[in-house]
Design an enzyme around this catalytic site. Structure first.
Site, PDB file in Angstrom:
ATOM      1  N   HIS A 472       0.817  -1.217   0.000  1.00 38.38           N
ATOM      2  CA  HIS A 472       0.000   0.000   0.000  1.00 38.38           C
ATOM      3  C   HIS A 472       0.852   1.268   0.000  1.00 38.38           C
ATOM      4  O   HIS A 472       0.593   2.190   0.788  1.00 38.38           O
ATOM      5  CB  HIS A 472      -0.925   0.022   1.229  1.00 38.38           C
ATOM      6  CG  HIS A 472      -1.790  -1.177   1.349  1.00 38.38           C
ATOM      7  ND1 HIS A 472      -2.272  -1.658   2.547  1.00 38.38           N
ATOM      8  CD2 HIS A 472      -2.263  -2.020   0.397  1.00 38.38           C
ATOM      9  CE1 HIS A 472      -2.990  -2.740   2.332  1.00 38.38           C
ATOM     10  NE2 HIS A 472      -3.004  -2.987   1.036  1.00 38.38           N
TER      11      HIS A 472
HETATM   12  C1  LIG Z   1       0.365  -7.455  -4.835  1.00 38.44           C
HETATM   13  C2  LIG Z   1      -0.563  -6.311  -4.488  1.00 38.44           C
HETATM   14  C3  LIG Z   1      -1.674  -6.565  -3.678  1.00 38.44           C
HETATM   15  C4  LIG Z   1      -2.533  -5.511  -3.350  1.00 38.44           C
HETATM   16  N1  LIG Z   1      -3.695  -5.800  -2.694  1.00 38.44           N
HETATM   17  C5  LIG Z   1      -4.623  -4.822  -2.560  1.00 38.44           C
HETATM   18  C6  LIG Z   1      -5.936  -5.140  -2.101  1.00 38.44           C
HETATM   19  O1  LIG Z   1      -6.264  -6.304  -1.857  1.00 38.44           O
HETATM   20  N2  LIG Z   1      -6.822  -4.122  -1.964  1.00 38.44           N
HETATM   21  C7  LIG Z   1      -6.483  -2.824  -2.233  1.00 38.44           C
HETATM   22  O2  LIG Z   1      -7.312  -1.930  -2.033  1.00 38.44           O
HETATM   23  N3  LIG Z   1      -5.251  -2.510  -2.684  1.00 38.44           N
HETATM   24  C8  LIG Z   1      -4.344  -3.473  -2.895  1.00 38.44           C
HETATM   25  N4  LIG Z   1      -3.141  -3.178  -3.452  1.00 38.44           N
HETATM   26  C9  LIG Z   1      -2.841  -1.765  -3.735  1.00 38.44           C
HETATM   27  C10 LIG Z   1      -3.645  -1.167  -4.886  1.00 38.44           C
HETATM   28  O3  LIG Z   1      -3.879  -2.111  -5.904  1.00 38.44           O
HETATM   29  C11 LIG Z   1      -2.886   0.053  -5.396  1.00 38.44           C
HETATM   30  O4  LIG Z   1      -2.726   0.951  -4.310  1.00 38.44           O
HETATM   31  C12 LIG Z   1      -3.601   0.792  -6.520  1.00 38.44           C
HETATM   32  O5  LIG Z   1      -3.910  -0.088  -7.565  1.00 38.44           O
HETATM   33  C13 LIG Z   1      -2.701   1.928  -6.999  1.00 38.44           C
HETATM   34  O6  LIG Z   1      -3.263   2.547  -8.118  1.00 38.44           O
HETATM   35  P1  LIG Z   1      -2.428   3.606  -8.953  1.00 38.44           P
HETATM   36  O7  LIG Z   1      -3.317   4.083 -10.027  1.00 38.44           O
HETATM   37  O8  LIG Z   1      -1.841   4.591  -8.015  1.00 38.44           O
HETATM   38  O9  LIG Z   1      -1.180   2.785  -9.538  1.00 38.44           O
HETATM   39  P2  LIG Z   1      -1.162   1.484 -10.438  1.00 38.44           P
HETATM   40  O10 LIG Z   1      -2.480   0.796 -10.427  1.00 38.44           O
HETATM   41  O11 LIG Z   1       0.019   0.699 -10.016  1.00 38.44           O
HETATM   42  O12 LIG Z   1      -0.974   2.047 -11.904  1.00 38.44           O
HETATM   43  C14 LIG Z   1       0.192   2.634 -12.402  1.00 38.44           C
HETATM   44  C15 LIG Z   1       0.310   2.259 -13.876  1.00 38.44           C
HETATM   45  O13 LIG Z   1       1.262   3.097 -14.495  1.00 38.44           O
HETATM   46  C16 LIG Z   1       2.083   2.313 -15.336  1.00 38.44           C
HETATM   47  N5  LIG Z   1       3.366   2.997 -15.469  1.00 38.44           N
HETATM   48  C17 LIG Z   1       4.257   3.263 -14.496  1.00 38.44           C
HETATM   49  N6  LIG Z   1       5.331   3.901 -15.002  1.00 38.44           N
HETATM   50  C18 LIG Z   1       5.114   4.047 -16.321  1.00 38.44           C
HETATM   51  C19 LIG Z   1       5.864   4.626 -17.368  1.00 38.44           C
HETATM   52  N7  LIG Z   1       7.063   5.179 -17.166  1.00 38.44           N
HETATM   53  N8  LIG Z   1       5.332   4.618 -18.612  1.00 38.44           N
HETATM   54  C20 LIG Z   1       4.119   4.070 -18.846  1.00 38.44           C
HETATM   55  N9  LIG Z   1       3.370   3.491 -17.878  1.00 38.44           N
HETATM   56  C21 LIG Z   1       3.855   3.486 -16.624  1.00 38.44           C
HETATM   57  C22 LIG Z   1       2.181   0.995 -14.589  1.00 38.44           C
HETATM   58  O14 LIG Z   1       2.620  -0.054 -15.412  1.00 38.44           O
HETATM   59  C23 LIG Z   1       0.770   0.816 -14.068  1.00 38.44           C
HETATM   60  O15 LIG Z   1      -0.061   0.161 -14.980  1.00 38.44           O
HETATM   61  C24 LIG Z   1      -2.255  -4.196  -3.799  1.00 38.44           C
HETATM   62  C25 LIG Z   1      -1.152  -3.947  -4.611  1.00 38.44           C
HETATM   63  C26 LIG Z   1      -0.306  -4.998  -4.977  1.00 38.44           C
HETATM   64  C27 LIG Z   1       0.861  -4.716  -5.863  1.00 38.44           C
END
Ligand SMILES: Cc1cc2nc3c(=O)[nH]c(=O)nc-3n(C[C@H](O)[C@H](O)[C@H](O)COP(=O)(O)OP(=O)(O)OC[C@H]3O[C@@H](n4cnc5c(N)ncnc54)[C@H](O)[C@@H]3O)c2cc1C
Length: 547
Positions: A472
């Protein structure tokens, strides 16, 4: 060079919601750049596939954290989704919003419009809650299906009875008025399949025709004209690929997640000059808060050996697995439709603590070295416990000017004394829960931390030895007023001092919340979409005044 109205970097939780909402205007043209591949792999969609995607480098950045002062010299593995849906495509499916005070604190830090009454309508708009829920808090018409765990397991029932025997009430909805209590988990799973942000928001948006999603598009840096972001540079095909530039006539939106959004800013010359200059990066805009303030939940996993009943450790092997596979194929239920955690328990570490500062999870399974990803062979059950609102903060800083080198991730778990105290309290409660009377028929003995651990110092040493991330991370591009030196974005999520650029993802959280972060990240993106489109914010919820 191609020009779109909006260029979104990252098709993760936040990027998927943004693409959907911004694409509702048929005249808008949106480009979404995602470093990873499409989300075709069956392990993404099968809930139990979690255990496989956890280490699958084709859809996972598979980062490592730096060893910290309280991780016993260990560098902890840090998975992150790298595919459509981002981390929501490899996460543990748990749907947990957090507590009212989490968001009220954001507002108190100077962020107008982010208090609980303001953000609750966005949580409601996003979800299609199936099952129990008070309509004041729950939505029924959104695209994100939220169901309750449906696996009947005597160990889960006994764990909940055990919690009640310790005075922890059963709570029908921890996403309702009160978080405290013990409950079955709520999950983003529908009909035995993962409900990722891509499935709920991005794929439907693509069908409209004005959202251009490009996979294997690794963004290397932002393009500026003066202080205005006007486009994005990426390598088509990833490392060694063809350089491509796209322009944004309205805005560039950075949704790369807590580790990668600050990395892209730093690579583009936005950050602390002391960090950028030694890497030979020209400082475009000095903003010392970029990458600073990282927070995460740190969880030791307490394990007991189990007798008189089968746990998931045995069910996932041999003939049992074939039976489960058949069950999933015919009914979409059973072992393969499960998230890695089944029961949630929110409680407080001390009698004077105002709201639950402890989160504990129960699973009738156990993992090698306490790290999710590989189940043990002998029967086991696990309680993970963590401090919900840690004070410790770390950072994300580029290691080099090469966009393919993973940034330095230092979480600084447990450096603040209060975090150590609450984590120890959590482990003690985990021990009492596992040894409770209702679990006695199944409880063989405590395997970790083990009966030799008795004093607070011994519990702390055990936490240091075996604690892990709960995945997280947040708070590396924090939202706050311009005069706060840690702030990166304002309360409209615009980067301070620059034009045409917002950050919209988990990194903008000013403080860690009492929850897993997917639900709130989706909420942040939904609220941001109204800001970007110039729409009036949804009407705040009015709560009846308490007598
Ligand atoms: C193993 C795991 C288990 C988890 N379990 C839970 C759960 O059960 N419940 C819950 O609420 N949360 C959980 N989380 C956390 C939750 O999923 C994340 O906090 C949330 O998805 C974050 O969203 P975001 O949009 O910030 O980032 P992300 O969803 O990580 O999206 C970022 C995106 O940007 C892309 N990206 C990054 N850099 C670049 C670049 N330079 N060029 C192009 N694309 C790029 C990445 O590939 C990714 O697709 C978990 C996370 C993980 C990894």
């Amino acid at each position: 060079m191609e020009t779109f109205d909006y260029v979104i970097i990252g098709a993760g939780s936040a990027g998927s919601v943004l693409a959907n909402r911004l694409g509702e205007d048929p005249a808008s043209r949106i480009c979404v750049l995602e470093a990873g591949p499409t989300d075709w792999h069956p392990y993404i969609h099968l809930p139990a596939g979690f255990i496989k995607t956890f280490h699958m480098k084709s859809v996972n950045w598979a980062y490592s954290q730096e060893p910290g002062p309280w991780t016993g010299g260990r560098s902890i593995y840090a998975p992150r989704g790298k595919t459509l849906g981002g981390s929501s495509s490899i996460n543990g499916h748990i749907y947990n919003r957090g507590q009212r005070q989490d968001f009220d604190t954001w507002a108190q830090l100077g962020n107008r419009g982010w208090g609980y009454p303001d953000i609750l309508p966005y949580f409601k708009r996003l979800e299609r809650r199936v099952g129990e829920g008070d309509e004041t808090y729950r939505g029924r018409e959104g695209s994100l299906t939220v169901t309750t765990m449906d696996w009947q397991d005597p160990l889960c029932e006994a764990f909940m009875e055990g919690a009640m025997s310790l005075g922890i009430p059963r709570n029908p909805d921890y996403n309702g008025a009160i978080q405290e209590g013990v409950s079955y988990c709520q999950r983003t799973i529908e009909n035995g399949l993962r409900m990722s942000a891509a499935k709920a928001f991005l794929h439907p948006a693509r069908k409209r025709g004005n959202v251009d999603v490009r996979t294997h598009a690794h963004v290397t840096n932002l393009i500026f004209e003066g202080k205005r972001a006007v486009g994005v540079r990426y390598l088509k095909g990833g490392k060694g690929g063809t350089p491509v530039e796209v322009r944004a006539s309205k805005e560039v939106i950075l949704s790369g997640g807590t580790y990668n959004s600050p990395q892209v800013l730093q690579l583009s010359g936005v950050g602390s000059p002391e960090l950028l200059q030694p890497h030979g990066i020209e400082v475009r805009h000095a903003l010392p808060g970029v990458g600073e303030g990282l927070q995460d939940h740190y969880a030791p996993r307490s394990v007991a050996r189990v007798k008189n009943i089968r746990t998931i450790n045995e069910l996932r092997r041999g003939v049992s697995l074939w039976v489960e596979a058949l069950k999933w194929a015919t009914t979409r239920r059973g072992l393969l439709s499960l998230s890695p955690t089944m029961v949630y328990c929110f409680w407080h570490s001390g009698e004077t603590t105002e709201s639950s500062d402890l989160q504990l999870t129960f699973t009738p399974a156990s993992y090698k070295e306490g790290v999710q990803g590989q189940l043990e062979d002998e029967p086991g059950m696990t309680v993970a416990s963590w401090q919900q609102r840690p004070e410790s903060r770390g950072y994300v800083r580029i290691r080099s000017a090469d966009p393919f080198t993973q940034p330095i991730i230092q979480t600084n778990y447990l450096v603040e004394e209060i975090d150590r105290r609450v984590v120890v309290a959590g482990m003690k409660l985990a021990r009492r829960l596992l040894a409770s009377k209702p679990l006695a028929p199944y409880y063989a003995y405590e395997d970790f931390p083990g009966p030799k651990v008795q004093s607070d110092d011994e519990f702390l040493a055990a936490a240091t030895e075996r604690g892990t991330t709960t995945f997280h991370p947040g708070c590396t591009c924090r939202m706050g007023p311009a005069d706060a030196k840690w702030a990166v974005v304002d309360d409209q999520l615009r980067v301070h001092g620059l034009q045409g650029l917002r950050v919209v993802d988990a990194s903008i959280m000013p403080r860690m919340i009492s929850a897993n972060l997917n639900a709130s990240t989706l909420m942040i993106a939904d609220k941001a979409s109204d800001m970007i489109r110039g729409k009036t914010a949804l009407e705040a919820v009015r709560f009846p005044v308490q007598a």
